[in-house]
Design a protein around this motif. Structure first.
Motif, PDB file in Angstrom:
ATOM      1  N   ARG A 263       0.838  -1.197   0.000  1.00 17.37           N
ATOM      2  CA  ARG A 263       0.000   0.000   0.000  1.00 17.37           C
ATOM      3  C   ARG A 263       0.869   1.241   0.000  1.00 17.37           C
ATOM      4  O   ARG A 263       2.073   1.167   0.206  1.00 17.37           O
ATOM      5  N   LYS A 264       0.226   2.391  -0.219  1.00 19.07           N
ATOM      6  CA  LYS A 264       0.919   3.676  -0.147  1.00 19.07           C
ATOM      7  C   LYS A 264       0.243   4.538   0.896  1.00 19.07           C
ATOM      8  O   LYS A 264      -0.985   4.597   0.975  1.00 19.07           O
ATOM      9  N   SER A 265       1.059   5.228   1.689  1.00 18.22           N
ATOM     10  CA  SER A 265       0.515   6.156   2.667  1.00 18.22           C
ATOM     11  C   SER A 265       0.069   7.424   1.954  1.00 18.22           C
ATOM     12  O   SER A 265       0.316   7.600   0.761  1.00 18.22           O
ATOM     13  N   ARG A 266      -0.572   8.311   2.659  1.00 20.27           N
ATOM     14  CA  ARG A 266      -1.030   9.550   2.025  1.00 20.27           C
ATOM     15  C   ARG A 266       0.125  10.446   1.611  1.00 20.27           C
ATOM     16  O   ARG A 266      -0.047  11.400   0.864  1.00 20.27           O
ATOM     17  N   TYR A 267       1.342  10.149   2.108  1.00 13.00           N
ATOM     18  CA  TYR A 267       2.521  10.909   1.723  1.00 13.00           C
ATOM     19  C   TYR A 267       3.312  10.222   0.615  1.00 13.00           C
ATOM     20  O   TYR A 267       4.368  10.699   0.222  1.00 13.00           O
ATOM     21  N   GLY A 268       2.831   9.059   0.124  1.00 13.44           N
ATOM     22  CA  GLY A 268       3.463   8.375  -0.987  1.00 13.44           C
ATOM     23  C   GLY A 268       4.460   7.305  -0.588  1.00 13.44           C
ATOM     24  O   GLY A 268       5.068   6.682  -1.446  1.00 13.44           O
ATOM     25  N   LYS A 269       4.665   7.060   0.706  1.00 12.27           N
ATOM     26  CA  LYS A 269       5.607   6.034   1.160  1.00 12.27           C
ATOM     27  C   LYS A 269       4.964   4.654   1.054  1.00 12.27           C
ATOM     28  O   LYS A 269       3.811   4.463   1.406  1.00 12.27           O
ATOM     29  N   VAL A 270       5.720   3.677   0.560  1.00 12.59           N
ATOM     30  CA  VAL A 270       5.223   2.312   0.371  1.00 12.59           C
ATOM     31  C   VAL A 270       5.395   1.527   1.665  1.00 12.59           C
ATOM     32  O   VAL A 270       6.442   1.600   2.311  1.00 12.59           O
ATOM     33  N   PHE A 271       4.361   0.782   2.055  1.00  9.87           N
ATOM     34  CA  PHE A 271       4.438  -0.113   3.200  1.00  9.87           C
ATOM     35  C   PHE A 271       3.613  -1.351   2.899  1.00  9.87           C
ATOM     36  O   PHE A 271       2.881  -1.402   1.921  1.00  9.87           O
ATOM     37  N   HIS A 272       3.739  -2.380   3.720  1.00  8.07           N
ATOM     38  CA  HIS A 272       3.011  -3.631   3.549  1.00  8.07           C
ATOM     39  C   HIS A 272       2.166  -3.877   4.788  1.00  8.07           C
ATOM     40  O   HIS A 272       2.651  -3.691   5.907  1.00  8.07           O
ATOM     41  N   SER A 273       0.917  -4.283   4.592  1.00  4.09           N
ATOM     42  CA  SER A 273       0.038  -4.546   5.723  1.00  4.09           C
ATOM     43  C   SER A 273      -0.866  -5.731   5.413  1.00  4.09           C
ATOM     44  O   SER A 273      -0.998  -6.149   4.268  1.00  4.09           O
ATOM     45  N   CYS A 274      -1.519  -6.237   6.455  1.00  5.11           N
ATOM     46  CA  CYS A 274      -2.416  -7.380   6.321  1.00  5.11           C
ATOM     47  C   CYS A 274      -3.709  -6.939   5.646  1.00  5.11           C
ATOM     48  O   CYS A 274      -4.210  -5.839   5.911  1.00  5.11           O
ATOM     49  N   ASP A 275      -4.272  -7.801   4.787  1.00  2.60           N
ATOM     50  CA  ASP A 275      -5.523  -7.450   4.105  1.00  2.60           C
ATOM     51  C   ASP A 275      -6.742  -7.609   5.013  1.00  2.60           C
ATOM     52  O   ASP A 275      -7.845  -7.275   4.613  1.00  2.60           O
ATOM     53  N   ARG A 276      -6.564  -8.080   6.240  1.00  6.00           N
ATOM     54  CA  ARG A 276      -7.667  -8.234   7.178  1.00  6.00           C
ATOM     55  C   ARG A 276      -7.797  -7.021   8.100  1.00  6.00           C
ATOM     56  O   ARG A 276      -8.468  -7.090   9.131  1.00  6.00           O
ATOM     57  N   TYR A 277      -7.153  -5.893   7.771  1.00  8.87           N
ATOM     58  CA  TYR A 277      -7.267  -4.685   8.577  1.00  8.87           C
ATOM     59  C   TYR A 277      -8.731  -4.275   8.658  1.00  8.87           C
ATOM     60  O   TYR A 277      -9.418  -4.346   7.660  1.00  8.87           O
TER      61      TYR A 277
ATOM     62  N   VAL B  67       1.848  -4.295  10.251  1.00  7.75           N
ATOM     63  CA  VAL B  67       2.400  -3.352   9.274  1.00  7.75           C
ATOM     64  C   VAL B  67       3.901  -3.564   9.190  1.00  7.75           C
ATOM     65  O   VAL B  67       4.565  -3.785  10.209  1.00  7.75           O
ATOM     66  N   LEU B  68       4.439  -3.478   7.982  1.00  7.88           N
ATOM     67  CA  LEU B  68       5.869  -3.622   7.756  1.00  7.88           C
ATOM     68  C   LEU B  68       6.300  -2.527   6.792  1.00  7.88           C
ATOM     69  O   LEU B  68       5.703  -2.363   5.734  1.00  7.88           O
ATOM     70  N   ASN B  69       7.335  -1.768   7.157  1.00  9.88           N
ATOM     71  CA  ASN B  69       7.780  -0.653   6.316  1.00  9.88           C
ATOM     72  C   ASN B  69       8.803  -1.055   5.262  1.00  9.88           C
ATOM     73  O   ASN B  69       9.212  -0.228   4.460  1.00  9.88           O
ATOM     74  N   PHE B  70       9.245  -2.308   5.281  1.00 12.48           N
ATOM     75  CA  PHE B  70      10.210  -2.792   4.297  1.00 12.48           C
ATOM     76  C   PHE B  70       9.593  -3.919   3.489  1.00 12.48           C
ATOM     77  O   PHE B  70       8.550  -4.459   3.847  1.00 12.48           O
ATOM     78  N   LYS B  71      10.268  -4.309   2.409  1.00 14.27           N
ATOM     79  CA  LYS B  71       9.747  -5.356   1.531  1.00 14.27           C
ATOM     80  C   LYS B  71       9.770  -6.704   2.250  1.00 14.27           C
ATOM     81  O   LYS B  71      10.828  -7.138   2.727  1.00 14.27           O
ATOM     82  N   PRO B  72       8.614  -7.396   2.339  1.00 10.86           N
ATOM     83  CA  PRO B  72       8.608  -8.703   3.001  1.00 10.86           C
ATOM     84  C   PRO B  72       9.179  -9.791   2.091  1.00 10.86           C
ATOM     85  O   PRO B  72       9.007  -9.760   0.885  1.00 10.86           O
ATOM     86  N   VAL B  73       9.869 -10.742   2.707  1.00  5.37           N
ATOM     87  CA  VAL B  73      10.461 -11.858   1.980  1.00  5.37           C
ATOM     88  C   VAL B  73      10.067 -13.129   2.721  1.00  5.37           C
ATOM     89  O   VAL B  73      10.170 -13.203   3.952  1.00  5.37           O
ATOM     90  N   ALA B  74       9.601 -14.120   1.988  1.00 11.52           N
ATOM     91  CA  ALA B  74       9.234 -15.391   2.607  1.00 11.52           C
ATOM     92  C   ALA B  74      10.488 -16.076   3.115  1.00 11.52           C
ATOM     93  O   ALA B  74      11.507 -16.137   2.429  1.00 11.52           O
TER      94      ALA B  74
ATOM     95  N   TYR C 252      10.952 -16.741  13.527  1.00 12.16           N
ATOM     96  CA  TYR C 252       9.809 -15.926  13.094  1.00 12.16           C
ATOM     97  C   TYR C 252       9.574 -16.223  11.611  1.00 12.16           C
ATOM     98  O   TYR C 252      10.522 -16.299  10.830  1.00 12.16           O
ATOM     99  N   PRO C 253       8.320 -16.396  11.178  1.00 13.08           N
ATOM    100  CA  PRO C 253       8.060 -16.880   9.804  1.00 13.08           C
ATOM    101  C   PRO C 253       8.161 -15.832   8.694  1.00 13.08           C
ATOM    102  O   PRO C 253       7.697 -16.082   7.591  1.00 13.08           O
ATOM    103  N   LEU C 254       8.774 -14.672   8.948  1.00 12.75           N
ATOM    104  CA  LEU C 254       8.859 -13.646   7.901  1.00 12.75           C
ATOM    105  C   LEU C 254      10.171 -12.892   8.017  1.00 12.75           C
ATOM    106  O   LEU C 254      10.634 -12.579   9.119  1.00 12.75           O
ATOM    107  N   LEU C 255      10.749 -12.574   6.856  1.00  9.96           N
ATOM    108  CA  LEU C 255      11.956 -11.761   6.785  1.00  9.96           C
ATOM    109  C   LEU C 255      11.623 -10.478   6.038  1.00  9.96           C
ATOM    110  O   LEU C 255      10.614 -10.406   5.337  1.00  9.96           O
ATOM    111  N   MET C 256      12.482  -9.467   6.204  1.00 12.86           N
ATOM    112  CA  MET C 256      12.288  -8.217   5.455  1.00 12.86           C
ATOM    113  C   MET C 256      13.607  -7.822   4.816  1.00 12.86           C
ATOM    114  O   MET C 256      14.675  -8.105   5.340  1.00 12.86           O
ATOM    115  N   GLU C 257      13.508  -7.168   3.655  1.00 13.77           N
ATOM    116  CA  GLU C 257      14.683  -6.771   2.895  1.00 13.77           C
ATOM    117  C   GLU C 257      14.920  -5.283   3.075  1.00 13.77           C
ATOM    118  O   GLU C 257      14.057  -4.464   2.756  1.00 13.77           O
ATOM    119  N   LYS C 258      16.103  -4.933   3.602  1.00 11.79           N
ATOM    120  CA  LYS C 258      16.497  -3.534   3.735  1.00 11.79           C
ATOM    121  C   LYS C 258      17.610  -3.265   2.739  1.00 11.79           C
ATOM    122  O   LYS C 258      18.531  -4.058   2.595  1.00 11.79           O
TER     123      LYS C 258
END
Length: 181
Positions: A117-131, A137-144, A152-158
């Motif tokens: 998703r994109k915030s109202r300021y244009g920053k990209v983030f990832h969130s659950c579709d059950r909100y 919420v994750l501010n970095f790209k999620p990696v399986a 923990y079952p999720l990694l993020m790419e910085k």
């Protein structure tokens, strides 16, 4: 002298309530038209029409599903969107930027999928579709993948100067994951 009086400019339009001249004034929410006989007459009006997005381009060949009028590309306060050209009689709208769904499941609720998703300021983030049920919420790209320290079952790419590095997505762990290449 007040700030509103300094920025007052003549508009040569009569006030509909008292007949005095309307002037452009500046307020805390921006410029507006106000009566020159203020405070006796308190008539005010927005300077520009508060229409839900002005038309940028007519989309010929695309009909509105509600009223069969031509659809239009509009610019609104939150960006571009597609809407019926018969607004406000017809209120059909369509979103241009739909959130991108990833195939990664949410590590918090384990039921939803992560959306880009994109915030109202244009920053990209990832969130659950059950909100709002799940507020992950994750501010970095999620990696399986799974963290080798806390499992923990999720990694993020910085992205760093050295290149992209994988980290644990858990807020309690957050350690870099050693990859064997």
């Amino acid at each position: 002298m007040t700030k509103a009086a300094i920025f007052a400019a003549r508009q040569n339009e009569p006030c509909p309530e008292c007949g005095a001249e309307l002037v452009i004034r500046s307020g805390r929410h921006g410029p507006f038209l106000g009566c020159s006989r203020y405070p006796e007459c308190q008539h005010i009006r927005p300077l520009k029409a508060q229409v839900e997005g002005h038309i940028v381009k007519m989309l010929d060949g695309q009909a509105c599903p509600k009223c069969q009028a031509v659809l239009a590309l509009r610019q609104g306060r939150y960006g571009m969107f597609i809407a019926c050209s018969n607004y406000p009689e017809c209120d059909h709208t369509e979103v241009i930027d739909k959130p991108d769904e990833t195939s990664i499941s949410c590590p918090q609720c384990e039921q939803g999928k992560l959306l880009q998703r994109k915030s109202r300021y244009g920053k990209v983030f990832h969130s659950c579709d059950r909100y709002p049920e799940c507020q992950f919420v994750l501010n970095f790209k999620p990696v399986a993948g799974e963290c080798s320290y806390c499992h923990y079952p999720l990694l993020m790419e910085k992205r760093t100067v050295k290149g992209p590095i994988l980290y644990c997505a858990s807020k309690l762990c957050g350690k870099p994951v050693v990859t064997t290449e």
